[in-house]
Design a protein around this motif. Structure first.
Motif, PDB file in Angstrom:
ATOM      1  N   PRO A 142      12.433  12.240  24.483  1.00 28.21           N
ATOM      2  CA  PRO A 142      10.754  12.015  24.012  1.00 28.21           C
ATOM      3  C   PRO A 142      10.131  12.383  25.337  1.00 28.21           C
ATOM      4  O   PRO A 142      10.525  12.143  26.389  1.00 28.21           O
ATOM      5  N   ALA A 143       9.084  13.181  25.132  1.00 27.39           N
ATOM      6  CA  ALA A 143       8.122  13.637  26.382  1.00 27.39           C
ATOM      7  C   ALA A 143       7.355  12.275  26.750  1.00 27.39           C
ATOM      8  O   ALA A 143       7.005  12.129  27.726  1.00 27.39           O
ATOM      9  N   ARG A 144       7.141  11.306  25.896  1.00 22.76           N
ATOM     10  CA  ARG A 144       6.350  10.106  26.269  1.00 22.76           C
ATOM     11  C   ARG A 144       6.921   8.951  25.382  1.00 22.76           C
ATOM     12  O   ARG A 144       7.325   9.286  24.343  1.00 22.76           O
ATOM     13  N   GLN A 145       6.788   7.873  26.067  1.00 28.76           N
ATOM     14  CA  GLN A 145       7.508   6.654  25.328  1.00 28.76           C
ATOM     15  C   GLN A 145       6.659   5.966  24.236  1.00 28.76           C
ATOM     16  O   GLN A 145       7.104   5.199  23.779  1.00 28.76           O
ATOM     17  N   ASP A 146       5.450   6.288  24.178  1.00 27.92           N
ATOM     18  CA  ASP A 146       4.335   5.569  23.545  1.00 27.92           C
ATOM     19  C   ASP A 146       4.168   6.417  22.139  1.00 27.92           C
ATOM     20  O   ASP A 146       2.873   6.103  21.568  1.00 27.92           O
ATOM     21  N   GLY A 147       4.618   7.597  21.811  1.00 28.21           N
ATOM     22  CA  GLY A 147       4.289   8.446  20.898  1.00 28.21           C
ATOM     23  C   GLY A 147       4.821   7.924  19.522  1.00 28.21           C
ATOM     24  O   GLY A 147       5.935   7.020  19.401  1.00 28.21           O
ATOM     25  N   VAL A 148       4.511   8.624  18.530  1.00 29.14           N
ATOM     26  CA  VAL A 148       4.815   8.205  17.088  1.00 29.14           C
ATOM     27  C   VAL A 148       6.285   8.608  16.922  1.00 29.14           C
ATOM     28  O   VAL A 148       7.110   7.837  16.431  1.00 29.14           O
ATOM     29  N   ALA A 149       6.694   9.814  17.552  1.00 30.54           N
ATOM     30  CA  ALA A 149       8.143   9.923  17.417  1.00 30.54           C
ATOM     31  C   ALA A 149       9.258   9.337  18.201  1.00 30.54           C
ATOM     32  O   ALA A 149      10.240   8.904  17.605  1.00 30.54           O
ATOM     33  N   ALA A 150       8.680   8.843  19.299  1.00 28.38           N
ATOM     34  CA  ALA A 150       9.639   7.733  20.055  1.00 28.38           C
ATOM     35  C   ALA A 150       9.712   6.584  19.509  1.00 28.38           C
ATOM     36  O   ALA A 150      10.845   5.850  19.633  1.00 28.38           O
ATOM     37  N   SER A 151       8.635   6.123  18.610  1.00 25.13           N
ATOM     38  CA  SER A 151       8.529   4.955  18.179  1.00 25.13           C
ATOM     39  C   SER A 151       9.593   4.752  16.910  1.00 25.13           C
ATOM     40  O   SER A 151       9.931   3.572  16.672  1.00 25.13           O
ATOM     41  N   VAL A 152       9.988   5.687  16.273  1.00 30.10           N
ATOM     42  CA  VAL A 152      10.712   5.600  15.273  1.00 30.10           C
ATOM     43  C   VAL A 152      12.319   6.014  15.406  1.00 30.10           C
ATOM     44  O   VAL A 152      13.018   6.360  14.800  1.00 30.10           O
ATOM     45  N   GLY A 153      12.351   6.439  16.853  1.00 32.65           N
ATOM     46  CA  GLY A 153      13.678   6.703  17.339  1.00 32.65           C
ATOM     47  C   GLY A 153      14.004   8.149  17.002  1.00 32.65           C
ATOM     48  O   GLY A 153      13.572   8.815  16.319  1.00 32.65           O
ATOM     49  N   THR A 154      15.031   8.487  17.945  1.00 34.99           N
ATOM     50  CA  THR A 154      15.607   9.966  17.973  1.00 34.99           C
ATOM     51  C   THR A 154      16.787   9.959  16.844  1.00 34.99           C
ATOM     52  O   THR A 154      17.507   8.974  16.652  1.00 34.99           O
ATOM     53  N   GLY A 197      10.246  17.581  26.964  1.00 34.80           N
ATOM     54  CA  GLY A 197      10.709  16.689  25.853  1.00 34.80           C
ATOM     55  C   GLY A 197       9.848  17.114  24.584  1.00 34.80           C
ATOM     56  O   GLY A 197       8.904  17.682  24.624  1.00 34.80           O
ATOM     57  N   HIS A 198      10.093  16.239  23.469  1.00 36.38           N
ATOM     58  CA  HIS A 198       9.695  16.645  22.250  1.00 36.38           C
ATOM     59  C   HIS A 198       8.346  15.507  22.204  1.00 36.38           C
ATOM     60  O   HIS A 198       8.252  14.283  22.846  1.00 36.38           O
ATOM     61  N   THR A 199       7.442  15.876  21.187  1.00 35.95           N
ATOM     62  CA  THR A 199       6.449  14.862  20.796  1.00 35.95           C
ATOM     63  C   THR A 199       6.047  14.890  19.449  1.00 35.95           C
ATOM     64  O   THR A 199       6.840  15.950  18.810  1.00 35.95           O
ATOM     65  N   GLY A 200       5.512  14.014  18.691  1.00 36.54           N
ATOM     66  CA  GLY A 200       5.249  14.283  17.232  1.00 36.54           C
ATOM     67  C   GLY A 200       4.754  15.595  16.831  1.00 36.54           C
ATOM     68  O   GLY A 200       4.888  16.251  15.827  1.00 36.54           O
ATOM     69  N   ASP A 201       3.853  16.032  17.777  1.00 36.91           N
ATOM     70  CA  ASP A 201       3.200  17.540  17.632  1.00 36.91           C
ATOM     71  C   ASP A 201       4.100  18.550  17.820  1.00 36.91           C
ATOM     72  O   ASP A 201       4.157  19.312  16.861  1.00 36.91           O
ATOM     73  N   THR A 202       5.109  18.442  18.661  1.00 41.63           N
ATOM     74  CA  THR A 202       5.834  19.714  18.742  1.00 41.63           C
ATOM     75  C   THR A 202       6.977  19.793  17.366  1.00 41.63           C
ATOM     76  O   THR A 202       7.727  20.766  17.022  1.00 41.63           O
ATOM     77  N   ILE A 203       7.180  18.557  16.895  1.00 36.50           N
ATOM     78  CA  ILE A 203       8.257  18.226  15.867  1.00 36.50           C
ATOM     79  C   ILE A 203       7.373  18.838  14.535  1.00 36.50           C
ATOM     80  O   ILE A 203       7.886  19.767  14.028  1.00 36.50           O
ATOM     81  N   GLY A 204       6.158  18.468  14.549  1.00 39.06           N
ATOM     82  CA  GLY A 204       5.378  19.246  13.274  1.00 39.06           C
ATOM     83  C   GLY A 204       5.272  20.626  13.471  1.00 39.06           C
ATOM     84  O   GLY A 204       5.394  21.292  12.512  1.00 39.06           O
ATOM     85  N   ALA A 205       5.051  21.116  14.736  1.00 35.70           N
ATOM     86  CA  ALA A 205       4.957  22.687  14.848  1.00 35.70           C
ATOM     87  C   ALA A 205       6.223  23.183  14.556  1.00 35.70           C
ATOM     88  O   ALA A 205       6.174  24.404  13.846  1.00 35.70           O
ATOM     89  N   THR A 206       7.555  22.644  14.658  1.00 35.41           N
ATOM     90  CA  THR A 206       8.698  23.228  14.295  1.00 35.41           C
ATOM     91  C   THR A 206       8.631  23.460  12.875  1.00 35.41           C
ATOM     92  O   THR A 206       9.211  24.596  12.353  1.00 35.41           O
ATOM     93  N   GLN A 207       8.161  22.696  12.083  1.00 36.60           N
ATOM     94  CA  GLN A 207       8.123  22.609  10.615  1.00 36.60           C
ATOM     95  C   GLN A 207       7.605  23.887  10.242  1.00 36.60           C
ATOM     96  O   GLN A 207       7.761  24.841   9.407  1.00 36.60           O
ATOM     97  N   GLN A 208       6.024  23.960  10.941  1.00 32.19           N
ATOM     98  CA  GLN A 208       5.192  25.290  10.452  1.00 32.19           C
ATOM     99  C   GLN A 208       5.816  26.600  11.003  1.00 32.19           C
ATOM    100  O   GLN A 208       5.651  27.604  10.259  1.00 32.19           O
ATOM    101  N   ILE A 209       6.491  26.626  12.184  1.00 33.48           N
ATOM    102  CA  ILE A 209       7.105  27.740  12.693  1.00 33.48           C
ATOM    103  C   ILE A 209       8.347  28.087  11.557  1.00 33.48           C
ATOM    104  O   ILE A 209       8.384  29.293  11.239  1.00 33.48           O
TER     105      ILE A 209
END
Length: 260
Positions: free
Chosen positions: A169-181, A235-247
């Motif tokens: 995780p790029a930050r610990q307070d993001g949505v992606a981090a809150s639901v686990g890797t 590290g990842h964020t919720g935004d980079t994960i969403g961008a991965t889907q779009q890419i």
């Protein structure tokens, strides 16, 4: 795992990735973690894309214009997901397009406003997908376009798990981090099931060689995007994960359209 566990994971993944109504009992006494459930992202992708795919099929059977049918299907797909992945693409484009270090990039991603890079990324992504769908629909008709939409939906959600698992995780307070890797087993299952679903469905629709080539292009696109995120953001964020889907979705549909 029992069949009920897989169904629970599909329901939770669908609820996380879309605005589709999911019964509350799937979340009762659940800690909110997607570490295991993320393995079912490809199956959730098919659930999410089912209505848009059926719209393409029905409109095609009614003799509707291919471009209009493609646009309506994409609009419905965006509505089903609540533009979740498009938001990630726009925020990522703004952050990676701006000058500045890691802290500045993370700050941009948290900003609800959209910038020039984000607008351009959305325009290019939507245009490429709409044109690709129009070409595919014009050449192969409604049934095969319906199948290809489902195939791309499955593999593009698998790519999210890959990106998510590969980076901390790029930050610990993001949505992606809150639901686990995602667990390694979840990543393996997502990639295996997503790849098999894509090859089976796309291979049936347009042939094995185009399906394999499209899968390879999508894999390269995700790998390159993940490398860029690792280098620039660490590290990842919720935004980079969403961008991965779009890419992945854009690369997949565009490749399939070029190969027809």
């Amino acid at each position: 795992m029992q069949i009920s566990d897989y169904l629970d994971d599909i329901a939770r993944s669908t609820g996380f990735l879309s605005r589709l109504p999911v019964p509350a009992h799937y979340f009762n006494d659940h800690d909110g973690s997607l570490s295991r459930a993320s393995g079912m992202f490809p199956a959730a992708g098919i659930v999410i894309a089912l209505c848009p795919a059926l719209v393409v099929l029905i409109l095609s059977m009614l003799g509707a214009n291919a471009a209009m049918a493609s646009l309506l299907a994409l609009m419905l797909l965006i509505g089903v997901t609540g533009a979740l992945h498009e938001d990630g693409l726009a925020d990522s484009a703004d952050a990676f397009g701006a000058r500045g270090g890691r802290a500045h990039m993370l700050e941009i991603m948290k900003d609800s406003r959209i910038g020039t890079y984000g607008v351009l990324a959305l325009m290019v992504s939507f245009a490429l997908r709409a044109i690709a769908l129009t070409i595919i629909l014009s050449v192969f008709g409604g049934w095969y376009t319906c199948l290809l939409l489902l195939a791309v939906a499955a593999i593009s959600r698998a790519s999210m798990v890959w990106h998510w698992n590969e980076l901390p995780p790029a930050r610990q307070d993001g949505v992606a981090a809150s639901v686990g890797t995602p667990d390694d087993s979840a990543k393996t299952f997502a990639l295996a099931s997503g790849g098999i679903l894509f090859l089976a469905i796309a291979g049936l629709a347009i042939g094995w060689i185009p399906a394999v080539l499209a899968l390879a292009i999508m894999a390269v696109a995700v790998q390159q995007w993940t490398s860029i995120v690792r280098k620039r953001l660490g590290g990842h964020t919720g935004d980079t994960i969403g961008a991965t889907q779009q890419i992945t979705e854009t690369a997949g549909l565009a490749t399939l359209a070029l190969l027809v």
